[in-house]
Each structure stands twice: as structure tokens, then as C-alpha cells.
Design a protein around this motif. Structure first.
Motif, mmCIF file in Angstrom:
data_model
loop_
_atom_site.group_PDB
_atom_site.id
_atom_site.type_symbol
_atom_site.label_atom_id
_atom_site.label_comp_id
_atom_site.label_asym_id
_atom_site.label_seq_id
_atom_site.Cartn_x
_atom_site.Cartn_y
_atom_site.Cartn_z
ATOM 1 N N LEU A 77 -60.000 6.088 50.914
ATOM 2 C CA LEU A 77 -58.694 6.599 50.511
ATOM 3 C C LEU A 77 -57.597 5.574 50.732
ATOM 4 O O LEU A 77 -57.507 4.953 51.783
ATOM 5 N N ASP A 78 -56.755 5.426 49.729
ATOM 6 C CA ASP A 78 -55.531 4.633 49.822
ATOM 7 C C ASP A 78 -54.376 5.549 49.465
ATOM 8 O O ASP A 78 -54.359 6.138 48.382
ATOM 9 N N GLY A 79 -53.412 5.725 50.377
ATOM 10 C CA GLY A 79 -52.276 6.534 49.995
ATOM 11 C C GLY A 79 -51.640 7.294 51.130
ATOM 12 O O GLY A 79 -51.920 7.064 52.303
ATOM 13 N N GLU A 80 -50.768 8.218 50.743
ATOM 14 C CA GLU A 80 -49.930 8.936 51.687
ATOM 15 C C GLU A 80 -50.589 10.207 52.223
ATOM 16 O O GLU A 80 -49.954 10.983 52.939
ATOM 17 N N ILE A 81 -51.842 10.465 51.855
ATOM 18 C CA ILE A 81 -52.548 11.639 52.363
ATOM 19 C C ILE A 81 -53.015 11.306 53.772
ATOM 20 O O ILE A 81 -53.870 10.445 53.979
ATOM 21 N N ASP A 82 -52.455 11.989 54.765
ATOM 22 C CA ASP A 82 -52.672 11.609 56.153
ATOM 23 C C ASP A 82 -54.065 11.982 56.668
ATOM 24 O O ASP A 82 -54.624 11.301 57.521
ATOM 25 N N ASN A 83 -54.627 13.070 56.174
ATOM 26 C CA ASN A 83 -55.847 13.605 56.767
ATOM 27 C C ASN A 83 -56.983 13.551 55.753
ATOM 28 O O ASN A 83 -57.131 14.434 54.897
ATOM 29 N N ALA A 84 -57.816 12.517 55.839
ATOM 30 C CA ALA A 84 -58.936 12.375 54.917
ATOM 31 C C ALA A 84 -59.963 13.487 55.100
ATOM 32 O O ALA A 84 -60.581 13.943 54.119
ATOM 33 N N GLU A 85 -60.151 13.922 56.332
ATOM 34 C CA GLU A 85 -61.119 14.991 56.573
ATOM 35 C C GLU A 85 -60.673 16.286 55.891
ATOM 36 O O GLU A 85 -61.506 17.036 55.357
ATOM 37 N N ALA A 86 -59.370 16.548 55.878
ATOM 38 C CA ALA A 86 -58.867 17.734 55.192
ATOM 39 C C ALA A 86 -59.101 17.628 53.690
ATOM 40 O O ALA A 86 -59.421 18.623 53.022
ATOM 41 N N LEU A 87 -58.968 16.427 53.149
ATOM 42 C CA LEU A 87 -59.228 16.228 51.729
ATOM 43 C C LEU A 87 -60.703 16.481 51.412
ATOM 44 O O LEU A 87 -61.040 17.102 50.389
ATOM 45 N N LEU A 88 -61.599 16.035 52.294
ATOM 46 C CA LEU A 88 -63.022 16.296 52.085
ATOM 47 C C LEU A 88 -63.316 17.793 52.108
ATOM 48 O O LEU A 88 -64.088 18.296 51.281
ATOM 49 N N ARG A 89 -62.705 18.499 53.040
ATOM 50 C CA ARG A 89 -62.919 19.952 53.103
ATOM 51 C C ARG A 89 -62.401 20.636 51.843
ATOM 52 O O ARG A 89 -63.035 21.547 51.299
ATOM 53 N N ALA A 90 -61.244 20.196 51.371
ATOM 54 C CA ALA A 90 -60.685 20.782 50.163
ATOM 55 C C ALA A 90 -61.580 20.503 48.956
ATOM 56 O O ALA A 90 -61.760 21.359 48.082
ATOM 57 N N TYR A 91 -62.156 19.308 48.912
ATOM 58 C CA TYR A 91 -63.066 18.993 47.812
ATOM 59 C C TYR A 91 -64.297 19.896 47.842
ATOM 60 O O TYR A 91 -64.757 20.377 46.799
ATOM 61 N N ARG A 92 -64.822 20.145 49.037
ATOM 62 C CA ARG A 92 -66.023 20.977 49.123
ATOM 63 C C ARG A 92 -65.760 22.398 48.630
ATOM 64 O O ARG A 92 -66.653 23.047 48.088
ATOM 65 N N SER A 93 -64.525 22.874 48.769
ATOM 66 C CA SER A 93 -64.227 24.238 48.335
ATOM 67 C C SER A 93 -63.704 24.303 46.903
ATOM 68 O O SER A 93 -63.891 25.311 46.216
ATOM 69 N N ARG A 94 -63.047 23.231 46.423
ATOM 70 C CA ARG A 94 -62.413 23.292 45.103
ATOM 71 C C ARG A 94 -62.935 22.258 44.119
ATOM 72 O O ARG A 94 -62.458 22.206 42.975
ATOM 73 N N ASP A 95 -63.854 21.430 44.537
ATOM 74 C CA ASP A 95 -64.433 20.416 43.662
ATOM 75 C C ASP A 95 -63.301 19.539 43.094
ATOM 76 O O ASP A 95 -62.329 19.239 43.792
ATOM 77 N N THR A 96 -63.387 19.157 41.830
ATOM 78 C CA THR A 96 -62.409 18.225 41.271
ATOM 79 C C THR A 96 -61.018 18.839 41.103
ATOM 80 O O THR A 96 -60.040 18.107 40.908
ATOM 81 N N GLU A 97 -60.907 20.166 41.198
ATOM 82 C CA GLU A 97 -59.586 20.796 41.100
ATOM 83 C C GLU A 97 -58.655 20.334 42.218
ATOM 84 O O GLU A 97 -57.434 20.453 42.101
ATOM 85 N N VAL A 98 -59.213 19.796 43.278
ATOM 86 C CA VAL A 98 -58.388 19.377 44.404
ATOM 87 C C VAL A 98 -57.419 18.265 44.008
ATOM 88 O O VAL A 98 -56.326 18.156 44.564
ATOM 89 N N VAL A 99 -57.793 17.442 43.023
ATOM 90 C CA VAL A 99 -56.961 16.296 42.664
ATOM 91 C C VAL A 99 -55.567 16.752 42.223
ATOM 92 O O VAL A 99 -54.546 16.201 42.645
#
Length: 567
Positions: A77-99
Motif C-alpha cells: 500500500l502507498d497512500g493516506e490509508i493508515d491501517n492496512a489491516e483494516a483494508l484487508l478486513r474490508a476487502y474480505r467482506s466487500r471484495d472489490t467494492e471496497v475500492v
């Protein structure tokens, strides 16, 4: 925040994992505070993700990708998203809709081993870069081209069609680059590689593409709503815990950003100028800083020393420096990086709010010299029109231009003239030139630039307003000027913003130009009609006609070729 790189390759064709060290070293400036990599081995692919890290605030050191080996998912990850683990969790629940649910500036690569799928995604306006290339069923990606070129087997070759587009636009419109086979991921897009196929999805488009929609609001209410959303954007950029400064140009937009940021505490500000000159803009920036109690820093550059820095800065940029005013940005960032990790910039304010003369002209439909509106858009960038390109270019550069394609000229039917040109700039000039330049030259100094005017919620709000709230009479950015009345005293509001103007004409000396564009060592002379090029050089050097803008473009293209040893 960092730089990323990696690949998804067939096992027997995959680079050795150890190759990642050289790739990450090429973008060490993007993340000097840590680095790491993780790997996944599947039946079809060997996947390696790498990341450099720029530590912001009090966050822990480290630097590698976030890899969940149990779930067989990895994220760089490159960017202003502070919590990569939270992004992974969101991906697991929402798939590509998370983007589409993410905010701010970001670029990331995510490998999902169970789906055998690589996902690359980029923020809406393209603040963070992401390049990729495909070869033999494998995919390679990185934050910067120079990192891609460190991957074994990837060799640079000039794309001659892109050279012609550079002459016309002063930059290469996406998804192309000056190198064959290396592409930019489009802003507001993600792309998936799965089962040997690639699918690209546009999850967001600048709202000025469409005719204005939404209820009209009285001007006073609109200004209040605009200011509220801009302040929210500034606050969001200050919330990471990082030490934050602000670039001051002496213009209204950067002054407004400082006014809003100062509500949260003392801010460090930075301005640039040149020794031996009196600069009203720099003096005005100092007054604005003093008014808000900012700790102000000035960077004074010696003009005579800058030409020697051209090659170094072109290498940092990864592309020709299309404008002389690009040079001071790196030195400004280098000074700021001594005391802050993040700097607020006013990038995007003109493209969002209609701040240029060309926007006023399109708004009122004034007669413009020749051609359709697409040609007018390109001419406002200062490049060459098709006829000029045909005269200068040798047959080797003949070929289709981006002008022959629909995007970024695909504004919907019924869109106003003003919205149409703003959409063009938001979709092309902003990501492919201005933001790309800002990212490279600030990250070269290990400084992250943040642009509150590019908050997508602010963009949607402004886009729903009548055109007259952006361009009114002969002036652009009307809504910002009105908002500034509540933030700045009159003496600090009524200032133009020409910005630093390097004395580029003095740099284009006879010896430098002839060695690069006329001599036997020139790598680009063959691109041009020699008689036309020599006439341009002769007229300029003898003072008969000022060809500074064109010659600057050609000189920097030559320097770029030499930086990659292309020819």
C-alpha cells in the motif's frame, strides 16, 4: 507514505525473490524508514509484493506489505490509508467494492491466492502513481518506472507515438508512457488479473463529465457549504499525526489552506524564490505566514546553479521536466522535508474551480483561434498543434495521436463548455502532468504532498453548483474568492499568483543547446526535420524569435533519453 512494487509471474519465469531488493532500492526515497517483501507460491503463479515505508507520526517502524498467510492475502500500500489491516478486513467482506469506499490518495496491490487474483487500484484523481507492464503472461508493477526497470528482463524502449504526443501536449497522456509496454493505471480505476485475463474497472469519474445535476442553492449558502467541505478536507489531512507543513505561493488558494490549517495549531510554511530578484509573491507569502503565526521558511535558489541540476531532476521526475517552473518544486520539498513529513499543496484548485484564463474564455464562448475544442484544450497546455507537429517531426514520429481517441474528450452530451474543459483537465493534465510531477519531485525528497482541493466530496459538491459560481465575469475561482472573505483580510486577498518564474531563457545557452540538439551525441535529433529544428535554434540563439518553450521541451526530452541511455 511509501512506494510499492511486485510481480505475479509463472513460476518458471518468475524473477528470483532476491531481485526485489534492487527494485525497492530504486524507490528508497519514497520510503526511507523501512522496507520489506512477502511472497506467495501457487500452482500457477509466484507472487512477490514489496514496499518501502515513509513513517508518519508516531506509527511503528517496519515497512513491509501486510500479509495474512492464513487467509492467503497480501497487500502492498502507498497512500493516506493508515491501517492496512483494516483494508484487508474490508476487502474480505466487500471484495472489490471496497475500492470505491476509500478516500484520499492511495495506490495498492492486493494478491488473493485463493482466487488467484491480483488487484491493482488507484485513487480517484491519480495523486498516487502506479505503473505496470505485462510480459509472457506475467505482470510487473511499481510506483515508479525506474523501479520497474530494475526487474530482470524489462528493458526500456522508446514509444515513438508517445514522443509525438509529448510534443503536442508537453506530457504523455495516460495510459501511455514514453516507454513501450509500460502503462499507467488510470485514476479512479482498478484492474484485475485472473485466469490469464485482465479486466479494468472505472469505479469513479470526475463529476464534471456530466451536465450539472442537483438543486441550485443561493450563492451565500453555496459558499458556506464549499468552505465547510474544504475545511473537512484540510482537517482530514492533518489527522494522521504526522508533522504537517504547507507550501505558500503568495496566491489565494494556498493562503486559504493555511488559514484553515492554522485553526488546528501552528503550521510551518515554505516558499521559494531566486537570489538577486525582488519577488512580490514571496514577500506576500511571508505576510500571510506572519498573519497566521506560521513558522515561515524561504528557499532561495541561485539561478546560475540550476541548469547543472537538470539531469538529476529529470531522473527524479522519470520524464522530461516540461516547464522551467518544475525545478523549484524539488528544492522547496527538500527544505520542507528537513522539518515535516507532509506538506499541504493547492494542487488541483485551478482544475476544480476554474482558475485559468482558458476557463474564462470557454465559459463565455469567446472566439478562439481555429480548430475544434479538443485542439483548443491541447493548445492551452503550450505544446504544438497538429500542423506544427507535422512540420517539426520526422517521418519516424508519424502515427496516431491521443487526439484521435475519445478519452479524455468524452464529456457527456449537453455538458457546458466550462465543465467540458475542466473535465478534460481533471482527467488528463492533472493526473498525467501536474500530480505526477508533484509526486515525483516531492517524494524524491521523501516528503508527501497532500492536496485538500482534490477531496472527491468537495469535487462533487462544486460540480453540482452553477457555472457562475466558479467563473463569473472575467475572474475564475469565484466561490473560493468569496470564501476567502471570511478567512483573510482584504490586503492578503487581492494578490495574483504567478508563482516562481525561473529565468529559463538565460539557461538555454548556445553550447548547451547545440551539444544536446545539434551535436553528434544527440539521441533525439533524428526525431525532427533537421532543417526546421536548426532554423528554430538559429532564430532563438540570434534573438530573432523567442522559442524558449519549444526548445525547453526538446532539451528535456533529450536529457530524459540520456538518463535512461536510450537511443
Amino acid at each position: 507514505m511509501s512506494g510499492i512494487a511486485g510481480w505475479m509471474a509463472k513460476p518458471h519465469l518468475a524473477p528470483d525473490d532476491g531481485a526485489m531488493a534492487a527494485v525497492l532500492e530504486a524507490i528508497a526515497h519514497r520510503g526511507p524508514d523501512g522496507a520489506g517483501a512477502c511472497a506467495f507460491q501457487g500452482a500457477r503463479y509466484r507472487v512477490v509484493l514489496g514496499q518501502r515505508r515513509l513513517a508518519l507520526g508516531d506509527s511503528a517502524s517496519g515497512g513491509g506489505p501486510c500479509c495474512d498467510q492464513a487467509a492467503e492475502i497480501g497487500l502492498a500500500l502507498d497512500g493516506e490509508i493508515d491501517n492496512a489491516e483494516a483494508l484487508l478486513r474490508a476487502y474480505r467482506s466487500r471484495d472489490t467494492e471496497v475500492v470505491a469506499r476509500l478516500s484520499g490518495a492511495f495506490a495498492f496491490a492486493l494478491w488473493d491466492a485463493r482466487k488467484e487474483r491480483l488487484l491493482l487500484a488507484r485513487d480517484r484523481f491519480g495523486e498516487k502513481p502506479l505503473y505496470y507492464c505485462e510480459s509472457g503472461g506475467s505482470v510487473f508493477f511499481a510506483s515508479e518506472i525506474r523501479a520497474l526497470l530494475k526487474i530482470p528482463g524489462i528493458r526500456p524502449e522508446v514509444d515513438l507515438r508517445a514522443v509525438r504526443d509529448y510534443l503536442a501536449w508537453r506530457y504523455v497522456p495516460g495510459p501511455g508512457t514514453l516507454l513501450k509496454g509500460i502503462h499507467k493505471l488510470a485514476p479512479g480505476s482498478y484492474t484485475l488479473w485472473q485466469l490469464g485475463r485482465r479486466r479494468e474497472v472505472r469505479y469513479w469519474t470526475a463529476p464534471d463529465r456530466e451536465p450539472r445535476a442537483g438543486a441550485e442553492a443561493p450563492a451565500g449558502d453555496a459558499v458556506e457549504g464549499f468552505l465547510e467541505r474544504l475545511e473537512d478536507a484540510v482537517t482530514a489531512h492533518l489527522a494522521s499525526g504526522a508533522s504537517v507543513g504547507a507550501f505558500l505561493s503568495g496566491g489565494l488558494d494556498s493562503s486559504v489552506l493555511l488559514a484553515l490549517a492554522s485553526r488546528h495549531g501552528k503550521v510551518k510554511t515554505f516558499a521559494v524564490g531566486f537570489t538577486g530578484e525582488h519577488s512580490e509573491e514571496r514577500a506576500h507569502a511571508a505576510k500571510v505566514a506572519q498573519h497566521f503565526g506560521a513558522e515561515h521558511h524561504e528557499v532561495l535558489l541561485a539561478p546560475a546553479e540550476l541548469p547543472a541540476k537538470l539531469a538529476e531532476l529529470v531522473a527524479c521526475r522519470g520524464a522530461p521536466l516540461a516547464e522551467p517552473a518544475d525545478l523549484p518544486l524539488y528544492f522547496l520539498a527538500r527544505e520542507a522535508a528537513r522539518s515535516v513529513k507532509v506538506a499541504l499543496t493547492a494542487e488541483g484548485s485551478d482544475e476544480l474551480l476554474g482558475g485559468r484564463r482558458s476557463h474564462v474564455m470557454e465559459r463565455f464562448g469567446w472566439p478562439l483561434a481555429g480548430g475544434d475544442w479538443r485542439s483548443r484544450c491541447v493548445r492551452t497546455l503550450g505544446g504544438l498543434d497538429p500542423a506544427q507537429c507535422d512540420r517539426l517531426a520526422a517521418p519516424v514520429l508519424n502515427g496516431a495521436s491521443v487526439l484521435d481517441t475519445k478519452s479524455p474528450f468524452d464529456a457527456a452530451e449537453g455538458t457546458s463548455r466550462l465543465r467540458r474543459i475542466l473535465y478534460f483537465e481533471q482527467a488528463s493534465r492533472l493526473p498525467d502532468h501536474l500530480l505526477e510531477r508533484t509526486d515525483r519531485l516531492t517524494m524524491a525528497a521523501s516528503l508527501e504532498a497532500r492536496a485538500p482541493f482534490l477531496d472527491h466530496r468537495l469535487a462533487h459538491y462544486v460540480s453540482a453548483l452553477p457555472d457562475e459560481l466558479r467563473v463569473r465575469g472575467l475572474r475564475g475561482k469565484w466561490i473560493l474568492r468569496q470564501a476567502a472573505r471570511t478567512l483573510l483580510p482584504k490586503a492578503l486577498r487581492l494578490r495574483p499568483k504567478p508563482g516562481p518564474r525561473p529565468p529559463a531563457r538565460d539557461w538555454l545557452g548556445r553550447e548547451l543547446l547545440l551539444e544536446h540538439l545539434h551535436g553528434a551525441a544527440s539521441l533525439t535529433r533524428g526525431y525532427y526535420n533537421a532543417a526546421v529544428l536548426d532554423r528554430v535554434l538559429d532564430e532563438h540563439l540570434k534573438g530573432r524569435q523567442n522559442h524558449q518553450q519549444l526548445i525547453w521541451m526538446l532539451l528535456n526530452l533529450e536529457i530524459w533519453h540520456r538518463s535512461y541511455r536510450l537511443g
